[in-house]
Design a protein around this motif. Structure first.
Motif, PDB file in Angstrom:
ATOM      1  N   GLU A  13       0.826  -1.204   0.000  1.00  0.00           N
ATOM      2  CA  GLU A  13       0.000   0.000   0.000  1.00  0.00           C
ATOM      3  C   GLU A  13       0.864   1.259   0.000  1.00  0.00           C
ATOM      4  OE1 GLU A  13      -2.487  -0.480   3.365  1.00  0.00           O
ATOM      5  OE2 GLU A  13      -3.755  -2.029   2.451  1.00  0.00           O
ATOM      6  N   LEU A  14       1.981   1.237   0.744  1.00  0.00           N
ATOM      7  CA  LEU A  14       2.893   2.393   0.733  1.00  0.00           C
ATOM      8  C   LEU A  14       3.486   2.602  -0.660  1.00  0.00           C
ATOM      9  CD1 LEU A  14       4.882   2.087   4.098  1.00  0.00           C
ATOM     10  CD2 LEU A  14       3.044   3.671   3.536  1.00  0.00           C
ATOM     11  N   LEU A  15       3.932   1.507  -1.303  1.00  0.00           N
ATOM     12  CA  LEU A  15       4.506   1.626  -2.648  1.00  0.00           C
ATOM     13  C   LEU A  15       3.467   2.130  -3.641  1.00  0.00           C
ATOM     14  CD1 LEU A  15       6.686  -1.621  -2.807  1.00  0.00           C
ATOM     15  CD2 LEU A  15       7.507   0.733  -2.710  1.00  0.00           C
TER      16      LEU A  15
ATOM     17  N   ALA B 190       4.142   8.725   6.422  1.00  0.00           N
ATOM     18  CA  ALA B 190       3.435   8.857   7.696  1.00  0.00           C
ATOM     19  C   ALA B 190       1.943   9.082   7.481  1.00  0.00           C
ATOM     20  CB  ALA B 190       4.045  10.004   8.513  1.00  0.00           C
ATOM     21  N   LEU B 191       1.592   9.885   6.468  1.00  0.00           N
ATOM     22  CA  LEU B 191       0.182  10.124   6.192  1.00  0.00           C
ATOM     23  C   LEU B 191      -0.521   8.839   5.777  1.00  0.00           C
ATOM     24  CD1 LEU B 191      -2.142  12.141   5.834  1.00  0.00           C
ATOM     25  CD2 LEU B 191      -1.338  12.524   3.489  1.00  0.00           C
ATOM     26  N   GLU B 192       0.140   8.024   4.953  1.00  0.00           N
ATOM     27  CA  GLU B 192      -0.466   6.763   4.540  1.00  0.00           C
ATOM     28  C   GLU B 192      -0.541   5.783   5.698  1.00  0.00           C
ATOM     29  OE1 GLU B 192      -2.321   4.113   2.013  1.00  0.00           O
ATOM     30  OE2 GLU B 192      -1.841   6.234   1.668  1.00  0.00           O
ATOM     31  N   MET B 193       0.465   5.757   6.555  1.00  0.00           N
ATOM     32  CA  MET B 193       0.483   4.825   7.683  1.00  0.00           C
ATOM     33  C   MET B 193      -0.540   5.189   8.744  1.00  0.00           C
ATOM     34  SD  MET B 193       4.567   4.112   8.178  1.00  0.00           S
ATOM     35  CE  MET B 193       4.294   2.958   9.508  1.00  0.00           C
ATOM     36  N   SER B 194      -0.979   6.439   8.771  1.00  0.00           N
ATOM     37  CA  SER B 194      -1.981   6.831   9.766  1.00  0.00           C
ATOM     38  C   SER B 194      -3.323   6.156   9.516  1.00  0.00           C
ATOM     39  CB  SER B 194      -2.159   8.350   9.743  1.00  0.00           C
ATOM     40  OG  SER B 194      -2.650   8.785   8.474  1.00  0.00           O
ATOM     41  N   PHE B 195      -3.555   5.667   8.281  1.00  0.00           N
ATOM     42  CA  PHE B 195      -4.797   4.963   7.960  1.00  0.00           C
ATOM     43  C   PHE B 195      -4.618   3.450   7.983  1.00  0.00           C
ATOM     44  CE2 PHE B 195      -4.872   9.020   5.658  1.00  0.00           C
ATOM     45  CZ  PHE B 195      -6.010   9.590   6.203  1.00  0.00           C
ATOM     46  N   GLN B 196      -3.437   2.968   8.382  1.00  0.00           N
ATOM     47  CA  GLN B 196      -3.149   1.550   8.371  1.00  0.00           C
ATOM     48  C   GLN B 196      -2.932   1.048   9.791  1.00  0.00           C
ATOM     49  OE1 GLN B 196       0.287   1.078   5.903  1.00  0.00           O
ATOM     50  NE2 GLN B 196      -0.781   1.630   4.011  1.00  0.00           N
ATOM     51  N   SER B 197      -2.977  -0.275   9.956  1.00  0.00           N
ATOM     52  CA  SER B 197      -2.690  -0.912  11.245  1.00  0.00           C
ATOM     53  C   SER B 197      -1.483  -1.812  11.042  1.00  0.00           C
ATOM     54  CB  SER B 197      -3.895  -1.720  11.724  1.00  0.00           C
ATOM     55  OG  SER B 197      -4.240  -2.700  10.779  1.00  0.00           O
TER      56      SER B 197
ATOM     57  N   ALA C 123       3.525   0.115  19.406  1.00  0.00           N
ATOM     58  CA  ALA C 123       3.230   1.319  20.184  1.00  0.00           C
ATOM     59  C   ALA C 123       4.219   2.427  19.883  1.00  0.00           C
ATOM     60  CB  ALA C 123       3.249   0.983  21.680  1.00  0.00           C
ATOM     61  N   THR C 124       5.028   2.267  18.829  1.00  0.00           N
ATOM     62  CA  THR C 124       6.017   3.283  18.463  1.00  0.00           C
ATOM     63  C   THR C 124       5.324   4.489  17.847  1.00  0.00           C
ATOM     64  OG1 THR C 124       7.439   1.411  17.925  1.00  0.00           O
ATOM     65  CG2 THR C 124       8.210   3.592  17.269  1.00  0.00           C
ATOM     66  N   PRO C 125       5.801   5.695  18.107  1.00  0.00           N
ATOM     67  CA  PRO C 125       5.188   6.883  17.497  1.00  0.00           C
ATOM     68  C   PRO C 125       5.177   6.796  15.970  1.00  0.00           C
ATOM     69  CG  PRO C 125       6.651   7.517  19.275  1.00  0.00           C
ATOM     70  CD  PRO C 125       6.847   6.038  19.084  1.00  0.00           C
ATOM     71  N   LEU C 126       4.249   7.524  15.379  1.00  0.00           N
ATOM     72  CA  LEU C 126       4.044   7.442  13.933  1.00  0.00           C
ATOM     73  C   LEU C 126       5.255   7.938  13.163  1.00  0.00           C
ATOM     74  CD1 LEU C 126       2.160   6.861  11.553  1.00  0.00           C
ATOM     75  CD2 LEU C 126       1.243   9.165  11.809  1.00  0.00           C
ATOM     76  N   SER C 127       5.894   9.014  13.627  1.00  0.00           N
ATOM     77  CA  SER C 127       7.045   9.566  12.905  1.00  0.00           C
ATOM     78  C   SER C 127       8.200   8.579  12.856  1.00  0.00           C
ATOM     79  CB  SER C 127       7.486  10.872  13.559  1.00  0.00           C
ATOM     80  OG  SER C 127       7.841  10.643  14.923  1.00  0.00           O
TER      81      SER C 127
ATOM     82  N   ASN D 199       9.842   6.714   9.506  1.00  0.00           N
ATOM     83  CA  ASN D 199      11.275   6.674   9.183  1.00  0.00           C
ATOM     84  C   ASN D 199      11.777   5.253   9.029  1.00  0.00           C
ATOM     85  OD1 ASN D 199      12.834   9.429   9.236  1.00  0.00           O
ATOM     86  ND2 ASN D 199      11.258   9.614  10.815  1.00  0.00           N
ATOM     87  N   MET D 200      11.286   4.352   9.878  1.00  0.00           N
ATOM     88  CA  MET D 200      11.704   2.943   9.765  1.00  0.00           C
ATOM     89  C   MET D 200      11.232   2.349   8.437  1.00  0.00           C
ATOM     90  SD  MET D 200      10.862   1.694  13.653  1.00  0.00           S
ATOM     91  CE  MET D 200      11.082  -0.019  13.241  1.00  0.00           C
ATOM     92  N   ALA D 201       9.977   2.657   8.064  1.00  0.00           N
ATOM     93  CA  ALA D 201       9.489   2.145   6.778  1.00  0.00           C
ATOM     94  C   ALA D 201      10.271   2.744   5.611  1.00  0.00           C
ATOM     95  CB  ALA D 201       7.993   2.453   6.636  1.00  0.00           C
TER      96      ALA D 201
END
Length: 490
Positions: free
Chosen positions: A43-45, A75-82, A91-95, A99-101
């Motif tokens: 989904e990110l790609l 980060a914007l795309e990951m905010s809609f994902q689990s 439980a890691t912060p979104l930012s 960066n890890m992704a």
């Protein structure tokens, strides 16, 4: 085991048989798509492909995008994902997760970071972008229309005859023909997979909906109904085959196309150009096999229709009011007359008669098997077979035989030139041929070929001493030196 001769033609043939995929894309490109979060990475790609790097995205800057912009998009795309790691919610912060992704995609080769001045600019490598386009196109594949494909192939082949089109048109039309045949071939497998999937539906309404929606409306061949009509597009197939035969039989057109193949794909090799031209012509001639694939597809569709009708008929029969019928039967038994007899369910006569009963099966005795005849070899045939085995044994070169031949030729020396080898027998000639092949493999620079050559060269190694081919030897080859791995102590 004798090592096959390694020639430039054989190397090119191996490249065609096993396409060098990982020479074009990074080795770890499939890492994110094989991880537990593969759906999220996909989904990110897709989001980056549609917003930044795809053909539908705006024209990107020449130096690329800022790294902060790409991380913000992730980060914007990951905010809609689990996202999860081994089944546990992160439980890691979104930012930090963004960066890890980003670094995961960068290490896999999907993204590339270049430093321009003091800024880090992000781009997608061309090979990765092209591969992602292919994946997105494959994921979005819908029903194909055979009529459009056939008309396109016919127009391109006609253009080769009527204009001065080069071999690029022939190569493209051969690619279209092969893709069309492959699509029709796998359509039958699609039908079987779909019926195996929807046959597990327990609700009749859901089965009927999926059958008519997924099977009829979303068929992989969109114009399947028109293929069997009078104006079906496959009627152009014979016209295409006649034009292909005309291309082969016309010297001017054939020479023009061969010149293009020799100048472009074959890089000046006339023999390879001839092979590529014949391959593309054969792909066009394979259109005559499309009827076989369509007949197989018709069989699969008929079988799917019978399965669907049987399933629907069973569901309709199973929904009859059996409880009411059983109650009526019980009431009828309770309301018997005073004589205590029930009315016969069948009328007397031939309706129920012994003549109409089935005949019992009778076991059939199989005849005893005839003993197999044994054929003995004549002395002449036995002698010929033994002679054939002796000749094959003399031609066969193993690692042990080759090592013994080299030790005999070295005669205690540390090295010997290939031109000084004594070739006076069939075994010596085959050993020289294998040594030439090992020398070519060691000089090729290919790791796999070197490993095979090393398994055949036990106790010695080879090294070329010249670059020109010596044609005065029993086997013309580039001269090389045979060096012993066991050096004599001084």
């Amino acid at each position: 085991m004798a090592l096959p001769e390694l020639t430039p033609e054989r190397i090119a043939a191996l490249d065609e048989r096993y396409p060098p995929l990982f020479r074009r894309i990074p080795d770890r490109l499939f890492g994110p798509l094989a991880s537990p979060n593969r759906i999220r990475y996909w989904e990110l790609l897709c989001a980056l492909h549609g917003k930044r790097f795809g053909p539908d995205a705006p024209l990107p800057p020449g130096a690329g995008f800022l790294m902060a912009e790409i991380v913000q998009d992730i980060a914007l795309e990951m905010s809609f994902q689990s996202w999860s790691l081994e089944g546990e919610e992160l439980a890691t912060p979104l930012s930090i997760r963004a960066n890890m992704a980003f670094h995961t995609l960068r290490e896999a080769g999907w993204l590339r970071v270049d430093r321009v001045g003091v800024r880090e600019m992000v781009t997608m490598p061309p090979a990765s972008a092209q591969f992602l386009n292919r994946l997105v196109d494959f994921a979005q594949t819908g029903p194909e229309f055979v009529s459009g494909k056939i008309r396109s192939i016919a127009a391109n082949v006609r253009d080769l005859l009527e204009s001065n089109a080069d071999g690029a048109s022939l190569q493209e039309v051969a690619r279209q023909s092969r893709a069309l045949l492959e699509h029709v071939r796998i359509a039958g497998t699609n039908v079987r997979d779909l019926m195996a999937e929807i046959s597990n539906e327990h609700a009749t309404a859901e089965f009927v909906r999926r059958f008519f929606t997924d099977f009829v409306e979303k068929m992989f061949i969109g114009d399947y109904k028109e293929l069997r009509t009078r104006e079906h597009p496959l009627a152009r197939r014979q016209e295409i085959l006649r034009m292909v035969a005309q291309i082969q039989e016309t010297p001017e057109i054939r020479s023009r196309l061969l010149q293009w193949y020799a100048a472009k794909p074959a890089a000046g090799d006339a023999r390879r150009a001839e092979l590529l031209f014949s391959r593309d012509i054969q792909r066009l001639e394979d259109l005559r096999r499309i009827d076989e694939y369509l007949e197989r597809l018709d069989d699969e569709i008929r079988r799917a229709n019978r399965m669907a009708l049987a399933y629907i008929d069973y569901r309709l029969r199973a929904s009859r009011p059996l409880d009411m019928l059983i109650d009526h039967a019980i009431d009828a038994v309770l309301r018997v007359d005073e004589h205590g007899t029930l009315p016969e369910p069948f009328a007397p006569g031939e309706c129920v008669h012994a003549v109409g009963l089935a005949v019992p099966r009778q076991a059939r005795r199989r005849p005893a098997g005839v003993e197999l005849r044994r054929q003995a070899m004549s002395p002449h045939a036995r002698a010929r077979a033994l002679l054939h085995l002796r000749a094959r044994d003399r031609r066969t070169v193993s690692a042990a035989k080759l090592s013994a031949f080299v030790r005999e030729q070295l005669a205690g020396r540390d090295a010997i030139d290939s031109r000084a080898l004594k070739v006076d027998s069939v075994e010596a000639l085959r050993a020289l041929q294998t040594l030439c092949t090992i020398s070519m493999a060691n000089a090729s620079g290919r790791r796999g070929l070197k490993m095979v050559a090393r398994s055949m060269s036990i106790g010695f190694t080879t090294e070329r001493v010249e670059t020109a081919v010596d044609t005065d030897q029993p086997i013309s080859h580039v001269p090389f030196a045979i060096e012993s791995k066991i050096k004599k102590k001084g």
